[in-house]
Design a protein around this motif. Structure first.
Motif, PDB file in Angstrom:
ATOM      1  N   SER A   1       0.206   6.179  11.430  1.00 49.65           N
ATOM      2  CA  SER A   1      -0.697   5.664  12.293  1.00 49.65           C
ATOM      3  C   SER A   1      -0.762   4.064  12.255  1.00 49.65           C
ATOM      4  O   SER A   1      -1.473   3.536  12.881  1.00 49.65           O
ATOM      5  CB  SER A   1      -1.880   5.984  11.285  1.00 49.65           C
ATOM      6  N   LEU A   2       0.083   3.781  11.408  1.00 52.88           N
ATOM      7  CA  LEU A   2       0.039   2.117  11.447  1.00 52.88           C
ATOM      8  C   LEU A   2       1.215   1.371  12.720  1.00 52.88           C
ATOM      9  O   LEU A   2       0.289   0.492  12.997  1.00 52.88           O
ATOM     10  CB  LEU A   2       1.077   2.011  10.289  1.00 52.88           C
TER      11      LEU A   2
ATOM     12  N   ARG B   1       2.906  12.141  -0.182  1.00 56.05           N
ATOM     13  CA  ARG B   1       2.986  13.338   1.362  1.00 56.05           C
ATOM     14  C   ARG B   1       2.148  12.567   1.871  1.00 56.05           C
ATOM     15  O   ARG B   1       2.338  12.340   3.474  1.00 56.05           O
ATOM     16  CB  ARG B   1       1.917  14.199   0.690  1.00 56.05           C
ATOM     17  N   PHE B   2       1.462  11.503   1.359  1.00 53.60           N
ATOM     18  CA  PHE B   2       1.125  10.406   2.860  1.00 53.60           C
ATOM     19  C   PHE B   2       1.969  10.031   3.767  1.00 53.60           C
ATOM     20  O   PHE B   2       0.990   8.908   4.369  1.00 53.60           O
ATOM     21  CB  PHE B   2      -0.341   9.683   2.930  1.00 53.60           C
TER      22      PHE B   2
ATOM     23  N   GLU C   1       3.426   5.793  -5.994  1.00 47.83           N
ATOM     24  CA  GLU C   1       3.805   5.465  -7.290  1.00 47.83           C
ATOM     25  C   GLU C   1       2.471   6.144  -8.321  1.00 47.83           C
ATOM     26  O   GLU C   1       2.335   6.945  -9.184  1.00 47.83           O
ATOM     27  CB  GLU C   1       2.970   4.009  -8.103  1.00 47.83           C
ATOM     28  N   MET C   2       1.538   6.355  -6.876  1.00 47.91           N
ATOM     29  CA  MET C   2       0.331   7.748  -7.478  1.00 47.91           C
ATOM     30  C   MET C   2       0.882   8.642  -7.292  1.00 47.91           C
ATOM     31  O   MET C   2       0.000   9.582  -7.135  1.00 47.91           O
ATOM     32  CB  MET C   2      -1.016   7.116  -6.023  1.00 47.91           C
ATOM     33  N   GLU C   3       2.155   9.315  -7.094  1.00 46.63           N
ATOM     34  CA  GLU C   3       2.165  10.273  -6.566  1.00 46.63           C
ATOM     35  C   GLU C   3       1.235  10.879  -5.283  1.00 46.63           C
ATOM     36  O   GLU C   3       0.931  12.381  -5.415  1.00 46.63           O
ATOM     37  CB  GLU C   3       1.524  11.042  -7.428  1.00 46.63           C
ATOM     38  N   PHE C   4       0.667  10.065  -4.174  1.00 51.67           N
ATOM     39  CA  PHE C   4       0.755  10.678  -2.549  1.00 51.67           C
ATOM     40  C   PHE C   4       1.414  11.062  -1.785  1.00 51.67           C
ATOM     41  O   PHE C   4       1.655   9.989  -0.740  1.00 51.67           O
ATOM     42  CB  PHE C   4      -0.357   9.445  -2.778  1.00 51.67           C
TER      43      PHE C   4
ATOM     44  N   VAL D   1       0.976  -1.182  -0.002  1.00 52.14           N
ATOM     45  CA  VAL D   1       0.114  -0.062  -0.066  1.00 52.14           C
ATOM     46  C   VAL D   1       1.194   1.428   0.173  1.00 52.14           C
ATOM     47  O   VAL D   1       0.081   2.612  -0.730  1.00 52.14           O
ATOM     48  CB  VAL D   1      -0.500  -0.182   1.708  1.00 52.14           C
ATOM     49  N   LEU D   2       2.136   1.429   0.198  1.00 49.90           N
ATOM     50  CA  LEU D   2       3.106   2.573   0.696  1.00 49.90           C
ATOM     51  C   LEU D   2       4.029   3.072  -0.449  1.00 49.90           C
ATOM     52  O   LEU D   2       3.702   3.695  -1.133  1.00 49.90           O
ATOM     53  CB  LEU D   2       3.815   2.263   1.914  1.00 49.90           C
TER      54      LEU D   2
ATOM     55  N   PRO E   1       2.440  10.733   7.497  1.00 50.57           N
ATOM     56  CA  PRO E   1       1.637  10.204   8.359  1.00 50.57           C
ATOM     57  C   PRO E   1       0.673   8.658   8.503  1.00 50.57           C
ATOM     58  O   PRO E   1       0.612   8.585   9.323  1.00 50.57           O
ATOM     59  CB  PRO E   1       0.630  11.185   7.497  1.00 50.57           C
ATOM     60  N   LEU E   2       0.430   7.543   7.039  1.00 51.15           N
ATOM     61  CA  LEU E   2       0.256   6.984   7.076  1.00 51.15           C
ATOM     62  C   LEU E   2       1.619   5.596   8.355  1.00 51.15           C
ATOM     63  O   LEU E   2       1.196   5.229   8.761  1.00 51.15           O
ATOM     64  CB  LEU E   2       0.482   6.667   6.199  1.00 51.15           C
ATOM     65  N   LYS E   3       2.549   6.227   8.005  1.00 48.82           N
ATOM     66  CA  LYS E   3       3.494   4.750   9.121  1.00 48.82           C
ATOM     67  C   LYS E   3       3.209   5.416  10.170  1.00 48.82           C
ATOM     68  O   LYS E   3       3.047   3.879  10.919  1.00 48.82           O
ATOM     69  CB  LYS E   3       4.903   5.583   8.522  1.00 48.82           C
TER      70      LYS E   3
ATOM     71  N   MET F   1       0.963   4.967  -2.631  1.00 48.27           N
ATOM     72  CA  MET F   1       1.423   5.236  -2.589  1.00 48.27           C
ATOM     73  C   MET F   1       2.415   6.618  -3.624  1.00 48.27           C
ATOM     74  O   MET F   1       2.013   7.142  -3.986  1.00 48.27           O
ATOM     75  CB  MET F   1       1.350   6.239  -1.268  1.00 48.27           C
TER      76      MET F   1
END
Lengths: 152, 143
Positions: free
Chosen positions: B88-89, B80-81, B75-78, B69-70, B84-86, B73
């Motif tokens: 919250s995980l 910046r997420f 690859e999708m050019e997100f 999933v990371l 914060p995702l790491k 993100m």
């Protein structure tokens, strides 16, 4: 009155409250996110961490899309976020372009195509670039749909 | 599996709350804008799943994991997420671990009751929250 439920439900509820309460880590329902993920035919299984991350990423995406569209949109003058601010974002911002061909389809999708088919066509796209081709097909379909419909 | 198109929708009340958190107070969000964002979010899930699945396939794995999933993100050019995702995980994993241990303790006390509960948790937890938002009163009466 709330939380005064009888039976085992009450216990479950309390546990959920304690672990998250108002500051839940993620507010989108994981069960629904899982259904959407699984509608992609080639996905066989998803572990719990991946599910959580996707749900959380979707929340960040919603916030980013909303705040970006508001900042760059015209609604700002009227203190409002409008549909045209969003479609403007989908057309102008590269990161959000994957929405451009699809959002009108989604506007109508309950009537026009089954969700399953959208899921299949999206999951067929390995990268952003190959997405463009399908996007064009979808755009054509949209145009036909638009002609048949007077409003969103 | 998604059997009806509505199965791909996300709960409106939750989406609206998330949007409001991102915007300054008092901004009016039109109905069409809400629905467009909600559908965009569903598309985002599908797009992310598809990208993540490609990474799993490359790694010859059948199960999507956090790393997939990371990578998606990025690859999708997100990108910046990702931070914060790491974060919250990490919190999520700690929370899950805590829950598991709490469950074990309970098991010792009430074995059969706990089974009922965990079954319910799986089905109810999320749906309940949706109901809570939209039809609070009704739910109370039902009970």
């Amino acid at each position: 009155m709330r939380g005064e439920r009888p039976g085992p439900r009450r216990g479950g509820k309390m546990a959920a409250r304690l672990s998250g309460g108002e500051n839940r880590l993620v507010s989108l329902p994981l069960s629904r996110i899982r259904v959407i993920m699984k509608s992609s035919p080639e996905v066989s299984s998803i572990n719990q961490d991946a599910l959580f991350l996707t749900a959380k990423a979707t929340e960040l995406f919603v916030q980013y899309l909303a705040s970006y569209s508001y900042k760059h949109g015209r609604g700002k003058e009227k203190n409002a976020l409008t549909y045209s601010d969003l479609s403007h974002t989908a057309e102008e911002c590269e990161t959000f372009q994957f929405l451009a061909g699809i959002s009108p389809v989604l506007q109508n999708y309950t009537r026009l195509i089954s969700a399953q088919r959208i899921a299949v066509s999206i999951s067929d796209m390995p990268t952003f670039k190959s997405f463009q081709l399908v996007k064009q097909d979808l755009k054509k379909m949209c145009q036909i749909m638009w002609l048949k419909k007077s409003h969103i | 599996m998604a059997e009806r198109p509505e199965d791909l929708n996300l709960p409106n009340a939750v989406i609206t709350r998330i949007i409001k958190e991102a915007l300054p107070d008092g901004v009016n969000i039109s109905k069409e804008a809400r629905s467009a964002i909600s559908r965009a979010a569903s598309v985002f899930v599908l797009y992310a799943t598809s990208c993540a699945n490609n990474f799993a396939m490359k790694g010859k794995r059948k199960t999507l994991n956090a790393g997939d999933v990371l990578s998606a993100m990025e690859e999708m050019e997100f990108q910046r997420f990702i931070a914060p995702l790491k974060e919250s995980l990490e919190v999520y994993r700690r929370e899950q671990k805590g829950k598991k241990e709490a469950r074990k303790d309970k098991d010792k006390k009430a074995d059969s009751e706990e089974q009922d509960k965990s079954r319910e948790d799986d089905n109810d937890d999320d749906d309940e929250r949706m109901e809570e938002e939209e039809q609070n009163d009704e739910e109370e009466v039902d009970n």
